[in-house]
Design a protein around this motif. Structure first.
Motif, PDB file in Angstrom:
ATOM      1  N   SER A  98      16.156   9.785 -25.158  1.00 45.28           N
ATOM      2  CA  SER A  98      15.537  11.104 -24.967  1.00 45.28           C
ATOM      3  C   SER A  98      16.236  12.181 -25.802  1.00 45.28           C
ATOM      4  O   SER A  98      15.580  13.084 -26.316  1.00 45.28           O
TER       5      SER A  98
ATOM      6  N   LYS B  92      17.660  11.700 -28.723  1.00 50.80           N
ATOM      7  CA  LYS B  92      17.225  11.501 -30.107  1.00 50.80           C
ATOM      8  C   LYS B  92      15.801  12.026 -30.313  1.00 50.80           C
ATOM      9  O   LYS B  92      15.507  12.657 -31.330  1.00 50.80           O
ATOM     10  N   ALA B  93      14.915  11.771 -29.346  1.00 55.51           N
ATOM     11  CA  ALA B  93      13.542  12.262 -29.475  1.00 55.51           C
ATOM     12  C   ALA B  93      13.527  13.788 -29.448  1.00 55.51           C
ATOM     13  O   ALA B  93      12.810  14.422 -30.229  1.00 55.51           O
ATOM     14  N   GLU B  94      14.320  14.390 -28.567  1.00 58.90           N
ATOM     15  CA  GLU B  94      14.395  15.852 -28.503  1.00 58.90           C
ATOM     16  C   GLU B  94      14.929  16.425 -29.812  1.00 58.90           C
ATOM     17  O   GLU B  94      14.430  17.447 -30.308  1.00 58.90           O
ATOM     18  N   GLN B  95      15.902  15.766 -30.390  1.00 64.46           N
ATOM     19  CA  GLN B  95      16.470  16.228 -31.657  1.00 64.46           C
ATOM     20  C   GLN B  95      15.433  16.149 -32.781  1.00 64.46           C
ATOM     21  O   GLN B  95      15.312  17.071 -33.584  1.00 64.46           O
ATOM     22  N   ARG B  96      14.664  15.062 -32.814  1.00 58.71           N
ATOM     23  CA  ARG B  96      13.636  14.931 -33.854  1.00 58.71           C
ATOM     24  C   ARG B  96      12.561  15.997 -33.707  1.00 58.71           C
ATOM     25  O   ARG B  96      12.121  16.591 -34.682  1.00 58.71           O
ATOM     26  N   PHE B  97      12.103  16.214 -32.459  1.00 58.85           N
ATOM     27  CA  PHE B  97      11.087  17.241 -32.245  1.00 58.85           C
ATOM     28  C   PHE B  97      11.632  18.621 -32.586  1.00 58.85           C
ATOM     29  O   PHE B  97      10.926  19.455 -33.145  1.00 58.85           O
ATOM     30  N   GLY B  98      12.892  18.867 -32.252  1.00 57.90           N
ATOM     31  CA  GLY B  98      13.508  20.145 -32.586  1.00 57.90           C
ATOM     32  C   GLY B  98      13.604  20.356 -34.082  1.00 57.90           C
ATOM     33  O   GLY B  98      13.382  21.456 -34.590  1.00 57.90           O
ATOM     34  N   ASP B  99      13.935  19.294 -34.804  1.00 61.60           N
ATOM     35  CA  ASP B  99      14.014  19.404 -36.263  1.00 61.60           C
ATOM     36  C   ASP B  99      12.637  19.702 -36.856  1.00 61.60           C
ATOM     37  O   ASP B  99      12.507  20.521 -37.767  1.00 61.60           O
ATOM     38  N   GLN B 100      11.607  19.044 -36.343  1.00 58.05           N
ATOM     39  CA  GLN B 100      10.258  19.285 -36.854  1.00 58.05           C
ATOM     40  C   GLN B 100       9.814  20.706 -36.522  1.00 58.05           C
ATOM     41  O   GLN B 100       9.200  21.377 -37.346  1.00 58.05           O
ATOM     42  N   PHE B 101      10.127  21.172 -35.325  1.00 58.57           N
ATOM     43  CA  PHE B 101       9.758  22.529 -34.940  1.00 58.57           C
ATOM     44  C   PHE B 101      10.510  23.551 -35.782  1.00 58.57           C
ATOM     45  O   PHE B 101       9.961  24.571 -36.175  1.00 58.57           O
TER      46      PHE B 101
ATOM     47  N   GLN C 133      11.410  23.213 -38.844  1.00 55.82           N
ATOM     48  CA  GLN C 133      10.814  23.277 -40.170  1.00 55.82           C
ATOM     49  C   GLN C 133       9.677  24.280 -40.194  1.00 55.82           C
ATOM     50  O   GLN C 133       9.525  25.033 -41.151  1.00 55.82           O
TER      51      GLN C 133
END
Length: 94
Positions: free
Chosen positions: A40, A42-51, A53
């Protein structure tokens, strides 16, 4: 040289298999919460990175002057076929 299987050897093998099965089951139950937390995060970090951008994209672009119109995305044009058929006007009959 043919060897016969003994009952004690069979029981011993069966107990080892059961011990390994239940050991993996117990260890899995203990490690599952930590694994879920890791996934969870890692998924939160990926979504945060996309947001991030999308947020940074607005800051990178130079601000538009007052009254200036900018178009971020062009609408898709739908090609209509005029030869589809004839329009028939009708009247209701009472």
């Amino acid at each position: 040289m043919l060897q016969e299987a003994s009952v004690t050897g069979f029981v011993r093998t069966l107990l080892i298999i059961l011990l390994i099965y239940f050991g993996i089951k117990i260890i899995g139950r203990l490690l599952t919460p930590f694994l879920m937390k890791y996934v969870s995060k890692k998924a939160e970090q990926r979504f945060g990175d996309q947001f991030g951008q999308f947020q940074n994209r607005g800051q990178r672009e130079k601000p538009a002057k007052e009254g200036e119109v900018t178009i971020d995305k062009m609408p898709k044009t739908k090609a209509s076929n005029k030869d589809v058929g004839d329009y028939v006007d009708y009247e209701e009959i009472d």
